[in-house]
Design a protein around this motif. Structure first.
Motif, PDB file in Angstrom:
ATOM      1  N   THR A   1      -1.884   5.064   5.386  1.00  0.00           N
ATOM      2  CA  THR A   1      -1.848   3.912   6.471  1.00  0.00           C
ATOM      3  C   THR A   1      -2.197   4.174   7.637  1.00  0.00           C
ATOM      4  O   THR A   1      -1.846   5.231   8.072  1.00  0.00           O
ATOM      5  CB  THR A   1      -0.178   3.475   6.469  1.00  0.00           C
ATOM      6  OG1 THR A   1       0.081   3.297   5.003  1.00  0.00           O
ATOM      7  CG2 THR A   1       0.016   2.168   7.113  1.00  0.00           C
TER       8      THR A   1
ATOM      9  N   ARG B   1       0.679  -0.981   0.151  1.00  0.00           N
ATOM     10  CA  ARG B   1      -0.154   0.089  -0.077  1.00  0.00           C
ATOM     11  C   ARG B   1       0.825   1.387  -0.082  1.00  0.00           C
ATOM     12  O   ARG B   1       0.528   2.267  -0.523  1.00  0.00           O
ATOM     13  CB  ARG B   1      -0.809  -0.029   1.072  1.00  0.00           C
ATOM     14  CG  ARG B   1      -1.800   1.319   1.140  1.00  0.00           C
ATOM     15  CD  ARG B   1      -2.667   1.447   2.439  1.00  0.00           C
ATOM     16  NE  ARG B   1      -3.626   0.246   2.485  1.00  0.00           N
ATOM     17  CZ  ARG B   1      -3.632  -0.467   3.307  1.00  0.00           C
ATOM     18  NH1 ARG B   1      -2.965  -0.208   4.465  1.00  0.00           N
ATOM     19  NH2 ARG B   1      -4.692  -1.354   3.480  1.00  0.00           N
TER      20      ARG B   1
ATOM     21  N   ASP C   1       1.955   1.645  -3.424  1.00  0.00           N
ATOM     22  CA  ASP C   1       1.114   2.351  -4.018  1.00  0.00           C
ATOM     23  C   ASP C   1       1.105   3.924  -3.897  1.00  0.00           C
ATOM     24  O   ASP C   1       0.519   4.482  -4.952  1.00  0.00           O
ATOM     25  CB  ASP C   1      -0.248   1.823  -4.057  1.00  0.00           C
ATOM     26  CG  ASP C   1      -0.287   0.218  -4.514  1.00  0.00           C
ATOM     27  OD1 ASP C   1       0.405  -0.303  -5.347  1.00  0.00           O
ATOM     28  OD2 ASP C   1      -1.157  -0.581  -3.901  1.00  0.00           O
TER      29      ASP C   1
END
Length: 505
Positions: free
Chosen positions: A165, A4, A7
């Motif tokens: 996050t 993530r 990304d």
């Protein structure tokens, strides 16, 4: 989680191969996890990392412990480490938030480090939790669209790879990889608003919406897109709105401003403030409301005192934002004025200026007109010209400008020298002053002339008034008088030119 973060880096184009990155590391779990991830990406992306840590000296031995811990991590990873101690408590002025001062000092330190090592990026460990807390904090303070857009993933050199996050995910990541970190004891104190929101308010929100942090992150992106669009549109309008600009003032066309949507007007205001002060910190929605009310008010002269020593003026067809002396870096509390007080503010500004000057005008040569405190008002140049067959001026009447359309800022006036009473005096405007304008028979009050010519109230005391005996012969740069005018039989001419004049706004 690592995928993530990758990304996020890719989506916002945070990194390029070969980049040098200054990584802000406090020693806490977020920044330690960030450093660990970037270290893992360093070989793949050919990154050069530099650890930067600012010891704020706010928690005694604990602050020194954090510094030592960061140095040890960097040493173990073989990464260059830059540390600096700064006594934030000593830097803060009375009434300032220590947290704000510490954050500003920390960012300055990061930027100095980036400049020193020619770094491409500065990475900080802001998380999705930080994003949600920031949005709530700004909401509570009455922020607008820009503030509610939250923490940008990328701003200049700054990047936030962990912004998508959650802290819970970071805690799991740290546990899986056996990461050691330090805990800041001040994070448990509810005397700081951010901590109070994190510890008291966010758990309540979670009861209503367990996915609130994710939803707020999504909202931040939506608001950010809208804000970017409005900012770009505002920049397009801004260029055409500025009527005059100098180091301390920005003047706009009132008519053009009024035709814009309030959302654009508000952003015009912030752009002007940031141009003059370098930042818009300390300006809030209440100041926007004052600005919008001022634009719609029908009174010709209005002023509002703003934070940072700034003043906002509406004067006939113009709106001016002015930076006062010492305004740069000045700190101010929230202050919005009701418009009833605003209309009185214009008079108070004029009294505050208290401009007063009176001196003899040299009939040959230059006269520097200076008020009592040393402010240069104008520079006047005078000369006496004989009208005869050997002179360049043989027909004096050709020197008389038509009184029609006067008031457009003529900088030169001609007088029949033999009609004048010496000494010629130059002084400031006084209430009750009147004269007979060139081409007229009756007296006219200077105050009426100023209103007619839309001369702002605060500027009137800066206009040199030229006196012969007891008669006003020239309102310099605006209108000459009938008294002392040049005629066909004039033999000697006094020519006065205003070469330089102080301008405000």
């Amino acid at each position: 989680m690592l995928s993530r973060v990758k990304d996020t880096i890719k989506k916002f184009r945070m990194l390029s191969k070969g980049d040098t990155i200054v990584v802000g590391v406090s020693g806490g779990i977020d920044s330690v996890a960030l450093l660990h991830m970037l270290t893992g990406l360093a070989e793949e992306c050919k990154l050069s990392l530099i650890v930067a840590h600012l010891n704020h000296c706010m928690r005694g031995r604990e602050s020194d412990r954090d510094e030592g811990f960061v140095k040890e991590i960097a040493k173990r990873l073989g990464i260059k480490c830059i540390c600096r101690k700064m006594n934030i408590s000593a830097l803060a002025r009375k009434g300032e938030s220590l947290q704000d001062v510490a954050r500003q000092a920390r960012y300055r330190f990061f930027e100095e480090a980036a400049d020193r090592y020619n770094a491409d990026r500065i990475a900080t460990g802001h998380t999705m939790d930080d994003q949600a807390e920031t949005m709530v904090m700004r909401f509570l303070r009455g922020a607008g669209l820009s503030g509610l857009s939250g923490i940008p993933p990328v701003r200049g050199k700054y990047i936030r790879p962990l912004i998508d996050t959650t802290r819970e995910e970071i805690e799991r990541y740290a546990a899986v990889h056996g990461l050691k970190f330090v805990k800041d004891s001040s994070n448990k104190s509810t005397k700081y608003l951010r901590n109070k929101i994190r510890l008291k308010l966010m758990p309540i929100f979670d009861d209503y919406n367990p996915n609130m942090k994710i939803d707020m992150a999504r909202l931040a992106r939506i608001l950010s897109r809208d804000e970017d669009y409005l900012k770009n549109k505002t920049k397009d309008f801004y260029k055409n709105l500025v009527a005059r600009r100098d180091a301390n003032t920005i003047t706009f066309s009132l008519k053009k401003l009024r035709n814009l949507h309030d959302a654009i007007k508000a952003r015009i205001f912030f752009i002007a403030v940031e141009e003059l002060l370098g930042a818009s910190k300390g300006f809030y929605s209440c100041h926007i409301e004052d600005f919008l009310e001022l634009l719609s008010n029908k009174l010709p002269n209005i002023s509002i005192n703003l934070p940072g020593g700034m003043v906002l003026y509406k004067e006939y067809d113009n709106v001016t934002i002015e930076r006062g002396q010492g305004a740069k870096g000045a700190r101010s509390q929230k202050s919005g004025l009701p418009l009833q007080a605003v209309s009185r503010g214009a008079k108070s500004q004029e009294k505050k200026a208290n401009i007063s000057f009176e001196q003899e005008l040299k009939t040959t040569g230059k006269t520097n007109v200076v008020e009592g405190k040393g402010l240069k008002i104008a520079e006047l140049k005078a000369e006496i010209i004989n009208c005869d067959s050997e002179s360049e001026i043989q027909a004096p009447l050709t020197l008389i400008l038509s009184h029609k359309g006067r008031g457009k800022g003529e900088g030169v006036a001609y007088f029949d020298y033999d009609k004048l009473k010496l000494p010629i005096v130059v002084r400031n405007f006084k209430h009750g002053d009147c004269f007979i304008p060139l081409g007229m028979k009756g007296h006219k009050k200077l105050q009426d002339l100023f209103i007619e010519k839309k001369i702002a109230r605060r500027k009137r005391s800066l206009i040199p008034i030229i006196i012969s005996g007891s008669e006003i012969i020239w309102v310099a740069g605006i209108r000459q008088a009938e008294y002392g005018k040049v005629e066909a039989k004039t033999k000697k001419i006094l020519r006065i030119e205003m070469q330089e004049q102080t301008r405000t706004g």
